[in-house]
Design an enzyme around this catalytic site. Structure first.
Site, mmCIF file in Angstrom:
data_model
loop_
_atom_site.group_PDB
_atom_site.id
_atom_site.type_symbol
_atom_site.label_atom_id
_atom_site.label_comp_id
_atom_site.label_asym_id
_atom_site.label_seq_id
_atom_site.Cartn_x
_atom_site.Cartn_y
_atom_site.Cartn_z
ATOM 1 N N THR A 10 0.873 -1.182 0.000
ATOM 2 C CA THR A 10 0.000 0.000 0.000
ATOM 3 C C THR A 10 0.904 1.224 0.000
ATOM 4 O OG1 THR A 10 -1.776 -1.082 1.173
ATOM 5 C CG2 THR A 10 -1.583 1.290 1.524
ATOM 6 N N GLY A 69 -11.126 -1.208 2.884
ATOM 7 C CA GLY A 69 -10.172 -1.097 3.988
ATOM 8 C C GLY A 69 -10.022 0.325 4.501
ATOM 9 N N ASP A 70 -9.088 0.458 5.414
ATOM 10 C CA ASP A 70 -8.867 1.761 6.068
ATOM 11 C C ASP A 70 -8.350 2.828 5.110
ATOM 12 O OD1 ASP A 70 -6.478 0.227 5.871
ATOM 13 O OD2 ASP A 70 -5.511 1.560 7.322
ATOM 14 N N THR A 109 -0.603 2.085 7.023
ATOM 15 C CA THR A 109 -0.602 0.854 6.217
ATOM 16 C C THR A 109 -0.644 -0.331 7.171
ATOM 17 O OG1 THR A 109 0.632 -0.512 4.650
ATOM 18 C CG2 THR A 109 1.942 0.925 6.068
HETATM 19 N N1 ASP Z 1 -4.358 -1.033 4.978
HETATM 20 C C1 ASP Z 1 -4.604 -1.671 3.718
HETATM 21 C C2 ASP Z 1 -5.960 -2.329 3.768
HETATM 22 O O1 ASP Z 1 -6.300 -2.912 4.763
HETATM 23 C C3 ASP Z 1 -3.596 -2.706 3.350
HETATM 24 C C4 ASP Z 1 -2.148 -2.380 3.618
HETATM 25 O O2 ASP Z 1 -1.810 -1.286 4.031
HETATM 26 O O3 ASP Z 1 -1.293 -3.265 3.385
HETATM 27 O O4 ASP Z 1 -6.639 -2.299 2.767
#
Ligand code: ASP
Length: 303
Positions: A169, A200-201, A221
């Site tokens: 990400t 996601g977040d 992330t």
């Molecule tokens: N935070 C991101 C999600 O959950 C994934 C990541 O940062 O690797 O979609």
């Protein structure tokens, strides 16, 4: 304390996870390019918002990261992309979730902020909005690479979608010459073979992205569900605002105590109005880098 004007991250995860191990050199070069792209804007008096958008766009265009081209595929076999951006000057924000045809999701997030009265737009409607805004449109197969197609096949073969199989990400936070902060984040999601429709977040203001000139700009992330449940990005800003903590202390409380307490993992980049910054993570690696007002940059991957 050393100061910076721009920070970027390229995801947090296991040392063994793709793309860190095989492609460390390439990833470092890519982060450097993203930093330099954003820095050129800031040095010329451009806004932190422009710098964040440009840095993230640079990384979305490279197949190395889990954002834009090369992002993980959902169980539907297509990339469903999330992104968000926030302006610390006025706390305006824009975000998109599960979009499939805009080449640069971060640009759609910005258009949501500037060209609509919405904060978050999702799926088909957001794709149509991107078209209406005349942003660059691609076919869903543009996001496919040999690697993300193979990864989906492998994961589906073992009927496994819970292992954090790929980091990458991307995010950026910046401080411009006017003293304004901005933050942005872009992703394909936490894992290959994610449920189609999972959000996601990185699409959620306050969880994956937050910026307020009063406190700081934040991009996260990691395990997004846990970041959402902790309202992680805002929680860091709140610790600074209400408790007067330093950026490092606030980041460490959330990333090293609160996130692991709920079984989460991940990391964060933060900058405040003085250029004080922090990069905190509880994983083996976080692709990360910063650049100072003098143009000196530093990139790291491991602890
Ligand atoms: N935070 C991101 C999600 O959950 C994934 C990541 O940062 O690797 O979609």
């Amino acid at each position: 304390m050393q100061e910076a004007v721009l920070l970027v991250h390229g995801g947090a995860g296991k040392a063994s996870s793709y793309p860190h191990k095989a492609r460390e050199g390439e990833c470092k070069e890519a982060l450097k390019l993203a930093l330099q792209t954003g820095y050129n804007i800031l040095r010329n008096g451009g806004t932190s918002l422009d710098a964040v958008e440009a840095a993230i766009k640079t990384m979305e265009d490279l197949p190395l990261f889990n954002a834009g081209k090369g992002a993980v595929l959902a169980n539907s076999g297509i990339c469903e992309l999330d992104a968000s951006i926030m302006d610390g000057k006025n706390k305006r924000a824009g975000a998109v979730a599960g979009i499939t045809i805009a080449k640069n999701p971060i640009m759609v997030a910005r258009a949501v902020m500037e060209k609509s009265d919405c904060v978050l737009m999702a799926s088909h409607g957001a794709d149509v909005f991107a078209q209406e805004q005349k942003l660059e449109i691609v076919t869903p197969s543009y996001f496919h690479t040999k690697e993300n197609l193979e990864k989906l096949k492998q994961v589906q073969a073992v009927d496994e979608n819970i292992e954090p199989s790929k980091s990458g990400t991307v995010g950026a936070v910046a401080l411009d010459q006017e003293g304004n902060l901005a933050a942005g984040t872009s992703t394909g999601g936490r894992v290959a073979n994610k449920y189609s429709g999972r959000i996601g977040d990185s699409a959620i203001i306050g969880a994956g992205t937050f910026a307020d000139n009063k406190t700081c700009a934040v991009s996260t992330t990691g395990y997004g569900e846990i970041f959402i449940r902790n309202v992680a990005a805002y929680d860091i800003a709140a610790l600074i605002e209400y408790k007067g903590l330093s950026v490092q202390k606030a980041a460490d409380i959330v990333i090293k105590s609160k996130i692991p307490l709920l079984g989460g993992y991940g990391g964060v980049i933060i900058i405040d109005r003085h250029g004080h910054y922090a990069m905190s993570f509880n994983t083996e690696t976080m692709l990360r880098g910063y650049i100072t007002a003098d143009g000196v940059s530093k990139i790291d991957i491991h602890q």
